[in-house]
Design a protein around this motif. Structure first.
Motif, PDB file in Angstrom:
ATOM      1  N   ALA A  32      -6.473 -22.035 -34.358  1.00  0.00           N
ATOM      2  CA  ALA A  32      -5.169 -21.435 -34.661  1.00  0.00           C
ATOM      3  C   ALA A  32      -4.712 -20.549 -33.517  1.00  0.00           C
ATOM      4  O   ALA A  32      -5.501 -19.821 -32.923  1.00  0.00           O
ATOM      5  CB  ALA A  32      -5.259 -20.629 -35.959  1.00  0.00           C
ATOM      6  N   ASP A  33      -3.441 -20.621 -33.240  1.00  0.00           N
ATOM      7  CA  ASP A  33      -2.857 -19.905 -32.108  1.00  0.00           C
ATOM      8  C   ASP A  33      -2.133 -18.668 -32.602  1.00  0.00           C
ATOM      9  O   ASP A  33      -1.120 -18.772 -33.277  1.00  0.00           O
ATOM     10  CB  ASP A  33      -1.903 -20.831 -31.372  1.00  0.00           C
ATOM     11  CG  ASP A  33      -1.302 -20.183 -30.131  1.00  0.00           C
ATOM     12  OD1 ASP A  33      -1.600 -19.007 -29.891  1.00  0.00           O
ATOM     13  OD2 ASP A  33      -0.539 -20.861 -29.432  1.00  0.00           O
ATOM     14  N   ALA A  34      -2.630 -17.487 -32.287  1.00  0.00           N
ATOM     15  CA  ALA A  34      -1.976 -16.238 -32.691  1.00  0.00           C
ATOM     16  C   ALA A  34      -0.974 -15.782 -31.655  1.00  0.00           C
ATOM     17  O   ALA A  34      -0.352 -14.741 -31.816  1.00  0.00           O
ATOM     18  CB  ALA A  34      -3.008 -15.153 -32.933  1.00  0.00           C
ATOM     19  N   THR A  51       4.611 -11.928 -35.902  1.00  0.00           N
ATOM     20  CA  THR A  51       4.014 -10.944 -35.012  1.00  0.00           C
ATOM     21  C   THR A  51       2.511 -10.922 -35.267  1.00  0.00           C
ATOM     22  O   THR A  51       2.047 -11.314 -36.348  1.00  0.00           O
ATOM     23  CB  THR A  51       4.615  -9.540 -35.228  1.00  0.00           C
ATOM     24  OG1 THR A  51       4.130  -8.657 -34.213  1.00  0.00           O
ATOM     25  CG2 THR A  51       4.256  -8.976 -36.591  1.00  0.00           C
ATOM     26  N   ALA A  52       1.762 -10.488 -34.257  1.00  0.00           N
ATOM     27  CA  ALA A  52       0.305 -10.400 -34.387  1.00  0.00           C
ATOM     28  C   ALA A  52      -0.124  -8.938 -34.297  1.00  0.00           C
ATOM     29  O   ALA A  52       0.379  -8.177 -33.471  1.00  0.00           O
ATOM     30  CB  ALA A  52      -0.390 -11.222 -33.300  1.00  0.00           C
ATOM     31  N   ILE A  53      -1.058  -8.539 -35.160  1.00  0.00           N
ATOM     32  CA  ILE A  53      -1.535  -7.157 -35.244  1.00  0.00           C
ATOM     33  C   ILE A  53      -3.035  -7.128 -34.978  1.00  0.00           C
ATOM     34  O   ILE A  53      -3.809  -7.837 -35.632  1.00  0.00           O
ATOM     35  CB  ILE A  53      -1.261  -6.565 -36.652  1.00  0.00           C
ATOM     36  CG1 ILE A  53       0.211  -6.724 -37.042  1.00  0.00           C
ATOM     37  CG2 ILE A  53      -1.692  -5.106 -36.701  1.00  0.00           C
ATOM     38  CD1 ILE A  53       1.162  -5.947 -36.203  1.00  0.00           C
ATOM     39  N   LYS A 105      -1.516 -14.306 -42.280  1.00  0.00           N
ATOM     40  CA  LYS A 105      -2.864 -14.803 -41.995  1.00  0.00           C
ATOM     41  C   LYS A 105      -3.706 -13.610 -41.550  1.00  0.00           C
ATOM     42  O   LYS A 105      -3.404 -12.982 -40.530  1.00  0.00           O
ATOM     43  CB  LYS A 105      -2.831 -15.859 -40.892  1.00  0.00           C
ATOM     44  CG  LYS A 105      -1.960 -17.065 -41.199  1.00  0.00           C
ATOM     45  CD  LYS A 105      -2.561 -17.937 -42.280  1.00  0.00           C
ATOM     46  CE  LYS A 105      -1.739 -19.198 -42.475  1.00  0.00           C
ATOM     47  NZ  LYS A 105      -2.300 -20.056 -43.544  1.00  0.00           N
ATOM     48  N   ASP A 106      -4.729 -13.273 -42.316  1.00  0.00           N
ATOM     49  CA  ASP A 106      -5.535 -12.122 -41.909  1.00  0.00           C
ATOM     50  C   ASP A 106      -6.508 -12.519 -40.814  1.00  0.00           C
ATOM     51  O   ASP A 106      -6.665 -13.695 -40.468  1.00  0.00           O
ATOM     52  CB  ASP A 106      -6.212 -11.455 -43.100  1.00  0.00           C
ATOM     53  CG  ASP A 106      -7.284 -12.314 -43.736  1.00  0.00           C
ATOM     54  OD1 ASP A 106      -7.969 -13.048 -43.008  1.00  0.00           O
ATOM     55  OD2 ASP A 106      -7.434 -12.251 -44.961  1.00  0.00           O
ATOM     56  N   LYS A 107      -7.165 -11.547 -40.261  1.00  0.00           N
ATOM     57  CA  LYS A 107      -8.000 -11.780 -39.080  1.00  0.00           C
ATOM     58  C   LYS A 107      -9.157 -12.726 -39.346  1.00  0.00           C
ATOM     59  O   LYS A 107      -9.670 -13.376 -38.428  1.00  0.00           O
ATOM     60  CB  LYS A 107      -8.513 -10.448 -38.544  1.00  0.00           C
ATOM     61  CG  LYS A 107      -9.306  -9.626 -39.553  1.00  0.00           C
ATOM     62  CD  LYS A 107      -9.527  -8.233 -39.030  1.00  0.00           C
ATOM     63  CE  LYS A 107     -10.267  -7.368 -40.049  1.00  0.00           C
ATOM     64  NZ  LYS A 107     -10.401  -5.982 -39.586  1.00  0.00           N
ATOM     65  N   GLY A 108      -9.561 -12.861 -40.620  1.00  0.00           N
ATOM     66  CA  GLY A 108     -10.609 -13.812 -40.946  1.00  0.00           C
ATOM     67  C   GLY A 108     -10.147 -15.250 -40.860  1.00  0.00           C
ATOM     68  O   GLY A 108     -10.958 -16.172 -40.800  1.00  0.00           O
ATOM     69  N   GLN A 109      -8.830 -15.445 -40.841  1.00  0.00           N
ATOM     70  CA  GLN A 109      -8.273 -16.783 -40.771  1.00  0.00           C
ATOM     71  C   GLN A 109      -7.848 -17.181 -39.365  1.00  0.00           C
ATOM     72  O   GLN A 109      -8.063 -18.318 -38.946  1.00  0.00           O
ATOM     73  CB  GLN A 109      -7.068 -16.883 -41.718  1.00  0.00           C
ATOM     74  CG  GLN A 109      -7.411 -16.708 -43.193  1.00  0.00           C
ATOM     75  CD  GLN A 109      -6.161 -16.634 -44.043  1.00  0.00           C
ATOM     76  OE1 GLN A 109      -5.406 -15.679 -43.955  1.00  0.00           O
ATOM     77  NE2 GLN A 109      -5.932 -17.664 -44.845  1.00  0.00           N
ATOM     78  N   VAL A 110      -7.215 -16.256 -38.643  1.00  0.00           N
ATOM     79  CA  VAL A 110      -6.651 -16.627 -37.340  1.00  0.00           C
ATOM     80  C   VAL A 110      -7.124 -15.728 -36.206  1.00  0.00           C
ATOM     81  O   VAL A 110      -6.670 -15.874 -35.079  1.00  0.00           O
ATOM     82  CB  VAL A 110      -5.105 -16.603 -37.383  1.00  0.00           C
ATOM     83  CG1 VAL A 110      -4.560 -17.606 -38.358  1.00  0.00           C
ATOM     84  CG2 VAL A 110      -4.585 -15.199 -37.693  1.00  0.00           C
ATOM     85  N   THR A 139      -1.780 -12.059 -38.423  1.00  0.00           N
ATOM     86  CA  THR A 139      -0.389 -12.404 -38.125  1.00  0.00           C
ATOM     87  C   THR A 139       0.460 -12.265 -39.384  1.00  0.00           C
ATOM     88  O   THR A 139      -0.001 -12.513 -40.499  1.00  0.00           O
ATOM     89  CB  THR A 139      -0.246 -13.834 -37.579  1.00  0.00           C
ATOM     90  OG1 THR A 139      -0.743 -14.784 -38.545  1.00  0.00           O
ATOM     91  CG2 THR A 139      -1.005 -13.997 -36.268  1.00  0.00           C
ATOM     92  N   ILE A 140       1.678 -11.827 -39.182  1.00  0.00           N
ATOM     93  CA  ILE A 140       2.663 -11.672 -40.261  1.00  0.00           C
ATOM     94  C   ILE A 140       3.938 -12.333 -39.802  1.00  0.00           C
ATOM     95  O   ILE A 140       4.426 -12.071 -38.688  1.00  0.00           O
ATOM     96  CB  ILE A 140       2.953 -10.181 -40.564  1.00  0.00           C
ATOM     97  CG1 ILE A 140       1.669  -9.437 -40.882  1.00  0.00           C
ATOM     98  CG2 ILE A 140       3.948 -10.051 -41.705  1.00  0.00           C
ATOM     99  CD1 ILE A 140       1.099  -8.710 -39.688  1.00  0.00           C
TER     100      ILE A 140
END
Length: 372
Positions: free
Chosen positions: A15-17, A124-126, A323-328, A337-338
């Protein structure tokens, strides 16, 4: 070993964040570590996901003004991304009959209009550190701002589609001594200083509101709850609210019928204030919108019932995607990512006579910048 290989080659593993991850200090490229100055634990529970979904939708709904007046058309899933609106053609009035002579019958037909959907979205990515160390709920804050972005995107698409309408009224140039001229293009719209100068001001006055309402009545445009509606920019509303005869929204006899953003009524027209109403300046789509003094002009859209249509695609409505950090977040779960996506046709004008674009200047024309 089998489970390890399955995880290794999972699509989410690749997956591309994106290259812009919001970190504690700078924007970070997730792939090469490049830092750019600023100008996201565990799997998210269904309850928390639903909470964020609601936050996005509620924040988007607050800022949607044009969309509330659209005629909506459903598009079932697994259908081509296009819908057709159909309307019967009207008949001419009957003529006088001649005894024993069969009159010529009228042709009965139908007009169709097509609307095609496109998909829009952003995210956006956090970083995990920012999510962990920030004082505020970063995911919630990003969700709220994504809602505002979704509303602005939809509003802008509708507004831009309506600008293509050919039913246009230019406000008269009025000077200190009264009527000066009637503009036919933005370049002939006066925006002189003082009391209007030699060229006068092309303001949206009560007289012009009355004229616009009269045009719609003469075109037999059906009303919405007994009124016409207009979406107006705050700069234009400022000038209009300075005049006598303004009925403030809270003085309505039936305040429960007030639409989102409604500020008042004049000559049977209720006004919706919207910062995304067109402020036009410079050349847009091959048309110059500078007024006679080189400043901005404004488009106020007057609506009747079912003037334009919006497609509601099944499965393509506004969707919050977290997508939480465990996913992406990559091998070390370093970012979440939100984002959101939705499908829309923007807007399709169904009845040109039911959308009247009233062009005016404002006392802010010299300083306002284009928002198109």
């Amino acid at each position: 070993m089998k489970d390890f290989i399955k995880r290794l080659f999972s699509l989410q593993f690749f997956a591309d964040a994106g290259s812009n991850v919001n970190a504690t200090a700078n924007m970070t490229n997730a792939y090469d570590g490049t830092q750019t100055p600023r100008t996201t634990a565990n799997e998210m529970s269904p309850e928390l996901k639903a909470f964020y979904d609601t936050e996005l939708l509620e924040n988007a709904r607050v800022d949607m003004y044009y969309a509330q007046f659209a005629k909506r058309q459903n598009l079932p899933a697994r259908h081509k991304g296009q819908v057709e609106w159909r309307k019967w053609n009207t008949f001419a009035r009957a003529g006088k009959l001649v005894e024993a002579v069969i009159p010529t019958g009228q042709t009965f037909g139908m007009t169709s209009l097509n609307g095609t959907i496109d998909q829009y979205g952003t995210y956006t990515a956090i970083s995990d550190v920012l999510e962990l160390r920030a004082c505020d709920d970063v995911i919630l804050g990003a969700t709220e701002e994504m809602g505002a972005s979704a509303a602005e995107t939809q509003e802008s698409l509708i507004r831009n589609a309506l600008l293509a309408g050919t039913n246009v009224l230019y406000c008269d140039n009025i000077g200190a001594s009264g009527y000066v001229s009637t503009p036919t293009t933005p370049a002939t719209m006066g925006a002189g200083g003082g009391t209007g100068g030699a060229d006068g001001w092309s303001f949206l006055t009560p007289e012009m509101v009355n004229k616009a309402a009269t045009i719609m009545k003469k075109n037999r445009v059906p009303r919405i709850n007994g009124r016409y509606y207009a979406v107006i920019h705050p700069s234009v509303a400022h000038d209009l609210r300075e005049v006598d005869g303004w009925i403030e929204a809270h003085k309505y006899a039936a305040p429960e019928e007030i639409f989102n953003g409604e500020i008042g009524e004049l000559h049977g027209v209720r006004f919706i204030e919207n910062v995304f109403a067109p402020v036009l300046k410079g050349t847009i789509g091959g048309t110059s919108y500078d007024n006679k003094s080189g400043g901005a002009v404004y488009a106020t859209y007057f609506f009747g019932k079912d003037a334009f249509g919006i497609i509601d695609p099944e499965g393509g409505a506004l969707e919050m995607i977290i997508k939480d950090k465990g996913q992406v977040g990559g091998p070390l779960e370093q970012f979440s990512t939100i984002g959101y996506k939705f499908e829309t046709n923007g807007a399709t004008i169904l009845y040109p006579e039911r959308v009247l674009r009233v062009m005016s200047v404002s006392s802010f024309s010299a300083t306002d910048v284009s928002n198109y």
